[in-house]
Design an enzyme around this catalytic site. Structure first.
Site, short mmCIF file in Angstrom:
data_model
loop_
_atom_site.label_atom_id
_atom_site.label_comp_id
_atom_site.label_asym_id
_atom_site.label_seq_id
_atom_site.Cartn_x
_atom_site.Cartn_y
_atom_site.Cartn_z
N HIS A 439 -8.10 -4.58 -0.16
CA HIS A 439 -7.32 -3.52 -0.83
C HIS A 439 -7.91 -2.11 -0.63
CE1 HIS A 439 -9.29 -4.20 -5.09
NE2 HIS A 439 -10.18 -4.11 -4.16
N GLU A 440 -7.10 -1.13 -0.90
CA GLU A 440 -7.42 0.30 -0.63
C GLU A 440 -7.73 0.53 0.84
OE1 GLU A 440 -6.50 1.71 -3.04
OE2 GLU A 440 -6.95 0.42 -4.72
#
Lengths: 598, 598
Positions: A439-440
């Site tokens: 994620h990110e």
């Protein structure tokens, strides 16, 4: 005595001995602070983390959020834990007193929050995203927006999200389709689907403030046509409880991180989802990168903390589990030894220590750069800190998520069959931490950001600055007994990276763009290892100085730092050389592979 | 077309082109067989695996076995799937016709069973342990024992277990305490606790045949006083349904492998648990090592299969998921490309291919050695195959479990956020595969077995034989266009390993036993990499030969093999050098680390 979240002695070492955080109290914003007030804030966070967050760790895994009559239901103690942290002021720990904050340096605030991450990263996500959303509105919002949202977010009455990802686009933000249509009333009508929105639906706060990427009708295609909107779950008008046409279309069921709701949201199904433009039109992605950079550093810190707490659990187990005997003393009539005495267990623990304390040092160093960027007396120092931070952000995100996860795997291995059971937390750390490489921005995207953008920005000034930092530490190490060899190793590794970088940038200049980026992941790993090796050498320098005058228990602590540094330089650093060989040769093995050949 | 378990073209390649399994039909035991009968058996297994085992994969994870009124309850379709495989004869696939078997070579039988492992390893464990228990009773049982148990096991009416581990002893079998008291009636009364007993309780078969390690009263301490007992769940007398005083004291809740019950068992709580001695007293551990070696190779194969099926899922996803654009063609008005076109995704898929096809080649090669050991016309060839097999067993167990798990992690990364959800199987592969580095002897124990015992056995003859095999392949590669460089690399890596081995054995001779073994895990990794590199070169040799005359789709397949070989040699092989440097220097960093310094 084993700490259940992070080792307090190590936190002190990193903050005060390595990063000299106390010096920040000489700067105006932190003049009211002292080492004592820093320690008090951290101690409070530790206490709440260990008493309120940690006991829910397994429970939040077993009872993941579910939808009941259109609303998300979760175990009630999650709200109690989050409220306790919010009431103690930790959402606003870094904010000025006049905003109700503690006005702590970013580094100290992060050190405090790290305990929540180590204790229960899945539920801390609600605060993590709230802090990030508040910072965005503070930075780019107008006064009316700040009045509507900021105080409520900082107090934990509202929680925030970042709503970027769409099902068809995934990591490719250029392909975002959610639309925003301006109205005469001044607001925009949003329409579109978002997926993987963490904390996108829950009953933990009075309102949810979504920061949504969308295209204003007629905007140019690609990333240059994306704007950012504040879209509250409930409209901020009347009694503030009118729905805003945001539909929870599903929850995502994950391998870990189950305390965090991961949602699919439909904005404007009935054509009446109202959003406010944040900042200027078409600037959304550049704004969002501020939030994303903060989030990326936060992801790295979370990964480091998960690795760290796993390591402490493995250490505790290894000290207390008698089993087997040394290979040269196998008499079965003698009692078995604690498994920490076995060389291979020591190896696994030492590797974990090198990874997780190295990763935590990296994340705190990045936080220290943020403080430098914001409060250094000299403008030039601020600028340089900003450059270094930009360069290192992909590493701070990716390296801890790779090696923190590796540490979690080693923790399971130390516990053996027990580690694979749900009776111990190490398997959950392993599952939770697997998300952080995704994620990110996946670690592959971080690698392209680093090699494709960061190392060449400002004519390569950031990398040059970083090389100067490394050289300075190597010089200092040469003057210390027993550290000179590391100084040479680090200098050689730096040289290899610089040559490799030059070769790759030259290839890009020649137009071999795809080939020059094909093995970017190896480049990220190599520069990550160099960075962490440098931070280990810096820790060794401090430890060497501290060793002489130390109390006995401190002497042991310093020896451990020196041994972990030795481990990293002997067992890990040589990887750089191998990666650089492949990268410098512009090896096309991976890029030339064809779909049909698989 | 993507296979859902294993790639049929690759299975054919490994069996017939690489390992020349068809030649086995020239040997008497397999004279009734042909490539067609082999193919039919494998095809049947694939069909049952894909139609009966695979559809339950998620379901068996979500609904793990639980205790209801003292009995283990699980979803009924598990029994149906297992019965289908048993009825098709796969428990006895390698057994002679007169025992109701298919009389298949071990290699072909393993290739068939591999499909069950790839499809649903958790439920296949019941058959896996049953096959192993049947082989033990066949090898060491007396005629009465064979009559009582063997046929029933081979038909799948009874299922087997191996009951070694005890809570206080863990991996240290010397500390086993379960006792066996002889009675005048001829049987023994067993008493003791066992833990982590896979398949130790269920209602899938008429009876469960536990093979239990225990000490006969008065036996010498340590591993020399351990005997092996057949202890059925129900006594084989009267109607065969009388309980045998074995209490299920609990189920173990694991991170993965949830189709397999993992049990805590109490033998002889009421003093009336009857067991039969298998073979001679005090020989239990040496017998058990036969079962364990078989199980270790089986664990390696299971790990390879889990890695393999994960890879096929990632490949399928990457081909069908459009997202993003190439770094030199970012025009957002052009449609996105399939992610398999991105260099970093190719890298991750190629790494997976190199790991999992390499691991599968390794496991099939080990199986081929078993066939050689059992059926080679020359006694000397049998002896040599046995030595090679002994040497390689720890590698066959550990290497696929390390790199198969790594492949599973890469598969998640290819799928990104989706890979982390429970909507795709890759997260379950990742969880399931994490066990394989632990059970049947942790990989740390494999490392000590390899370096502490195997490389020095028979005056180092096994390693010499292995070096000859490698040299032979290197010679052959030198004569082939494009493979000469690999031959040199492999020869150099072999040289490094041999020098390292000599240095370590010399240190042991000098009495530095603990130090010489301190980094055994690195030695295992290095020799594992050498072995797999060798198998990749052998695959490349076959591919190079096949390439010229091939049909177009075969030509692509061969090019893929050549590219994976290239990947392994460029990206993986250099690791050996780095490990050998640490090992040859007898680096004491890990061993010298002290408890107090952590």
């Amino acid at each position: 005595m084993t700490a259940l979240t992070l080792n307090p002695r190590d936190i002190d070492f990193l903050l005060y001995e390595l990063l000299k955080v106390e010096e920040l109290t000489e700067r105006p914003p932190f003049a009211d602070h002292s080492r004592e007030t820093f320690a008090a804030a951290i101690e409070t966070a530790r206490k709440i983390a260990e008493e309120r967050f940690l006991p829910l760790y397994r429970e939040t895994d077993l009872h993941e959020p579910r939808i009941v009559e259109g609303r998300v239901e979760m175990i009630p103690s999650v709200k109690e834990a989050l409220d306790a942290a919010a009431e103690a002021g930790f959402i606003a720990a870094h904010k000025p007193f006049e905003q109700g904050g503690m006005q702590l340096p970013w580094t100290v605030a992060q050190a405090a929050l790290a305990h929540f991450k180590a204790a229960n990263i899945g539920i801390f996500a609600y605060h993590f995203l709230t802090i990030a959303a508040a910072n965005m509105i503070d930075a780019f919002g107008n006064e009316a927006q700040k009045a509507r949202y900021l105080e409520a977010l900082l107090a934990g009455r509202f929680y925030g999200t970042m709503a970027l990802t769409e099902p068809q686009a995934g990591s490719s933000l250029a392909d975002i389709r959610t639309s925003a249509e301006p109205t005469e009333a001044g607001h925009y009508l949003l329409k579109g689907s978002k997926i993987f929105i963490s904390c996108g639906a829950h009953e933990l706060s009075e309102n949810i403030v979504h920061l949504v990427l969308a295209r204003i009708k007629g905007a140019p295609p690609g990333v240059k046509g994306i704007s950012l909107f504040i879209v509250p779950r409930y409209r901020m008008e009347g009694d503030g409880r009118a729905g805003n046409d945001i539909t929870l279309t599903g929850l995502i069921h994950k391998m870990g991180y189950r305390g965090t709701t991961s949602t699919m949201l439909q904005f404007g199904e009935k054509g009446d989802c109202r959003g406010e433009l944040l900042g200027e039109p078409h600037m959304g992605l550049s704004y969002m990168f501020r939030m994303m950079n903060e989030a990326r550093i936060g992801v790295g810190l979370g990964a480091a903390c998960l690795g760290y707490v796993g390591y402490l659990n493995a250490l505790d187990y290894a000290r207390n589990r008698p089993q087997g005997r040394k290979p040269d003393a196998k008499d079965p009539s003698r009692p078995p030894i604690a498994i920490i005495e076995h060389a291979d267990v020591k190896r696994m623990l030492l590797a974990q220590k090198a990874y997780v304390e190295g990763a935590l040092a990296l994340c705190f160093y990045a936080a220290r750069l943020i403080d430098e960027q914001r409060s250094a007396p000299e403008v030039e120092a601020r600028r340089k800190a900003g450059l270094l931070l930009e360069l290192l952000t992909p590493i701070v995100k990716a390296w801890p998520s790779d090696y923190g996860a590796e540490a979690n795997s080693l923790a399971i291995q130390v516990l053996g069959g027990y580690g694979y059971t749900r009776d111990y937390p190490v398997e959950q750390h392993y599952r939770d931490n697997r998300l952080n490489a995704i994620h990110e921005g996946t670690n592959g995207i971080q690698a392209i950001d680093l090699l494709g953008r960061k190392v060449a920005m400002a004519d390569g000034e950031a990398l040059t600055l970083f090389a100067q930092e490394i050289t300075r530490s190597a010089e200092a190490a040469k003057a210390q007994v027993g550290l000179g060899g590391y100084a040479d190793d680090l200098t050689r590794a730096l040289g290899a990276i610089r040559e490799t970088t030059d070769a790759l940038l030259a290839a890009r200049q020649r137009g071999a763009i795809e080939l020059s980026l094909a093995n970017a992941s190896l480049y990220l790993d190599a520069l990550g290892h160099l960075t962490v090796a440098w931070l280990w050498l810096r820790q060794a320098l401090v430890a060497r100085e501290g060793e002489a005058s130390a109390r006995p228990e401190d002497a042991d602590f310093y020896r451990g730092k020196l041994q972990a540094c030795r481990y990293f330089f002997r067992f890990e650093l040589p990887k750089i050389e191998q990666h650089c060989r492949i990268l410098s040769a512009l090896d096309g093995t991976t890029m030339e592979m064809q779909d049909a050949w698989f």
